[in-house]
Design a protein around this motif. Structure first.
Motif, mmCIF file in Angstrom:
data_model
loop_
_atom_site.group_PDB
_atom_site.id
_atom_site.type_symbol
_atom_site.label_atom_id
_atom_site.label_comp_id
_atom_site.label_asym_id
_atom_site.label_seq_id
_atom_site.Cartn_x
_atom_site.Cartn_y
_atom_site.Cartn_z
ATOM 1 N N UNK A 84 0.854 -1.186 0.000
ATOM 2 C CA UNK A 84 0.000 0.000 0.000
ATOM 3 C C UNK A 84 0.888 1.233 0.000
ATOM 4 N N UNK A 85 0.305 2.333 -0.402
ATOM 5 C CA UNK A 85 1.058 3.581 -0.425
ATOM 6 C C UNK A 85 1.799 3.768 -1.732
ATOM 7 N N UNK A 86 2.871 4.527 -1.670
ATOM 8 C CA UNK A 86 3.556 4.927 -2.896
ATOM 9 C C UNK A 86 4.274 3.781 -3.605
ATOM 10 N N UNK A 87 4.450 2.643 -2.943
ATOM 11 C CA UNK A 87 5.091 1.501 -3.603
ATOM 12 C C UNK A 87 4.094 0.409 -3.980
ATOM 13 N N UNK A 88 2.804 0.708 -3.924
ATOM 14 C CA UNK A 88 1.766 -0.298 -4.190
ATOM 15 C C UNK A 88 1.889 -0.927 -5.571
ATOM 16 N N UNK A 89 2.436 -0.209 -6.511
ATOM 17 C CA UNK A 89 2.538 -0.745 -7.874
ATOM 18 C C UNK A 89 3.548 -1.890 -7.983
ATOM 19 N N UNK A 90 4.332 -2.119 -6.942
ATOM 20 C CA UNK A 90 5.334 -3.185 -6.964
ATOM 21 C C UNK A 90 4.802 -4.509 -6.411
ATOM 22 N N UNK A 91 3.509 -4.578 -6.081
ATOM 23 C CA UNK A 91 2.949 -5.817 -5.552
ATOM 24 C C UNK A 91 3.237 -6.953 -6.537
ATOM 25 N N UNK A 92 3.603 -8.098 -5.996
ATOM 26 C CA UNK A 92 3.964 -9.247 -6.815
ATOM 27 C C UNK A 92 5.448 -9.327 -7.107
ATOM 28 N N UNK A 93 6.175 -8.277 -6.756
ATOM 29 C CA UNK A 93 7.621 -8.279 -6.967
ATOM 30 C C UNK A 93 8.315 -9.222 -5.996
ATOM 31 N N UNK A 94 9.623 -9.321 -6.143
ATOM 32 C CA UNK A 94 10.393 -10.249 -5.314
ATOM 33 C C UNK A 94 11.630 -9.551 -4.760
ATOM 34 N N UNK A 95 12.092 -10.073 -3.640
ATOM 35 C CA UNK A 95 13.335 -9.632 -3.011
ATOM 36 C C UNK A 95 14.109 -10.870 -2.583
ATOM 37 N N UNK A 96 15.430 -10.800 -2.607
ATOM 38 C CA UNK A 96 16.222 -11.954 -2.175
ATOM 39 C C UNK A 96 16.049 -12.206 -0.680
ATOM 40 N N UNK A 97 16.206 -13.437 -0.283
ATOM 41 C CA UNK A 97 16.095 -13.750 1.141
ATOM 42 C C UNK A 97 17.340 -13.320 1.906
ATOM 43 N N UNK A 98 18.491 -13.569 1.341
ATOM 44 C CA UNK A 98 19.711 -13.412 2.136
ATOM 45 C C UNK A 98 20.414 -12.083 1.960
ATOM 46 N N UNK A 99 19.915 -11.205 1.141
ATOM 47 C CA UNK A 99 20.500 -9.874 1.010
ATOM 48 C C UNK A 99 19.361 -8.862 0.938
ATOM 49 N N UNK A 100 18.596 -8.809 2.051
ATOM 50 C CA UNK A 100 17.453 -7.904 2.094
ATOM 51 C C UNK A 100 17.152 -7.525 3.539
ATOM 52 N N UNK A 101 16.483 -6.400 3.740
ATOM 53 C CA UNK A 101 16.072 -6.024 5.099
ATOM 54 C C UNK A 101 15.173 -7.080 5.739
ATOM 55 N N UNK A 102 14.296 -7.699 4.936
ATOM 56 C CA UNK A 102 13.409 -8.742 5.469
ATOM 57 C C UNK A 102 14.215 -9.955 5.916
ATOM 58 N N UNK A 103 15.172 -10.369 5.106
ATOM 59 C CA UNK A 103 16.012 -11.505 5.463
ATOM 60 C C UNK A 103 16.819 -11.247 6.725
ATOM 61 N N UNK A 104 17.370 -10.052 6.838
ATOM 62 C CA UNK A 104 18.153 -9.700 8.031
ATOM 63 C C UNK A 104 17.258 -9.711 9.268
ATOM 64 N N UNK A 105 16.038 -9.207 9.126
ATOM 65 C CA UNK A 105 15.073 -9.213 10.229
ATOM 66 C C UNK A 105 14.806 -10.645 10.698
ATOM 67 N N UNK A 106 14.571 -11.551 9.752
ATOM 68 C CA UNK A 106 14.284 -12.936 10.132
ATOM 69 C C UNK A 106 15.513 -13.626 10.714
ATOM 70 N N UNK A 107 16.704 -13.299 10.213
ATOM 71 C CA UNK A 107 17.926 -13.855 10.795
ATOM 72 C C UNK A 107 18.058 -13.457 12.257
ATOM 73 N N UNK A 108 17.677 -12.230 12.585
ATOM 74 C CA UNK A 108 17.775 -11.725 13.956
ATOM 75 C C UNK A 108 16.592 -12.153 14.810
ATOM 76 N N UNK A 109 15.498 -12.528 14.173
ATOM 77 C CA UNK A 109 14.311 -12.948 14.913
ATOM 78 C C UNK A 109 13.649 -11.816 15.669
#
Length: 186
Positions: A84-109
């Motif tokens: 949602x918001x200004x990046x809503x047009x990117x829905x369906x896109x992909x990000x790497x697991x091991x070199x991304x803010x999301x991946x780092x978050x999950x690594x740290x738990x």
């Protein structure tokens, strides 16, 4: 990866404890919980979309999203299932697991706060908008297995997230995770 910038240069989670804390708005929170509960009856996508919309309104974020772990074409990564918001047009896109803010978050738990994360995660520059701050919170499925993240972004200079943002979105992330488990997705 930039040779000058390291992950510790962009992770600023510890700054949350020094930031002012907004007062709770119990009425707004109640309405948000009701909205999320209502969307639960419409299925998983409705839950994810509501979570993104609530993140925008409750945290004054410019963009928000839910990234779920998925293997696509043999690659483990995050799919942007709702935005949602200004990046809503990117829905369906992909990000790497091991070199991304999301991946780092999950690594740290644990939730992570980032300052200009595209300095380290160069692929994020493709968005074409500055990411002043980004907060990422883990989502858990059955047996406390990580299934993805919810995130929010500020594209505005001077706008910072605070502990209230972390607290309220963590609560909503827990409710959304429970609703997704009830949908038997994870």
């Amino acid at each position: 990866m930039s040779s000058n910038i390291q992950i510790h240069d962009i992770v600023i989670t510890e700054q949350l404890s020094d930031r002012s804390y907004r007062n709770r708005n119990a009425d707004l929170e109640k309405q948000a919980f009701q909205q999320l509960a209502k969307q639960s009856s419409y299925g998983a996508q409705a839950i994810l979309n509501a979570l993104c919309d609530l993140t925008l309104s409750l945290c004054d974020a410019d963009s928000s999203g839910v990234s779920l772990l998925q293997v696509v074409d043999g690659e483990d990564g995050f799919t942007w299932n709702a935005m949602a918001g200004s990046m809503a047009s990117y829905v369906g896109g992909r990000a790497p697991r091991h070199h991304s803010p999301c991946g780092y978050c999950l690594e740290r738990g644990a939730a992570q706060l980032y300052s200009y994360p595209e300095r380290f995660f160069e692929w994020m520059r493709l968005v074409g908008k500055p990411i002043v701050e980004g907060m990422v919170i883990p989502l858990y499925g059955k047996d406390k297995n990580a299934i993805g993240t919810i995130w929010m972004i500020s594209h505005r200079d001077g706008h910072q997230f605070d502990r209230y943002d972390l607290q309220i979105i963590s609560i909503f992330a827990n409710h959304a995770s429970a609703a997704l488990r009830m949908q038997e997705l994870y």
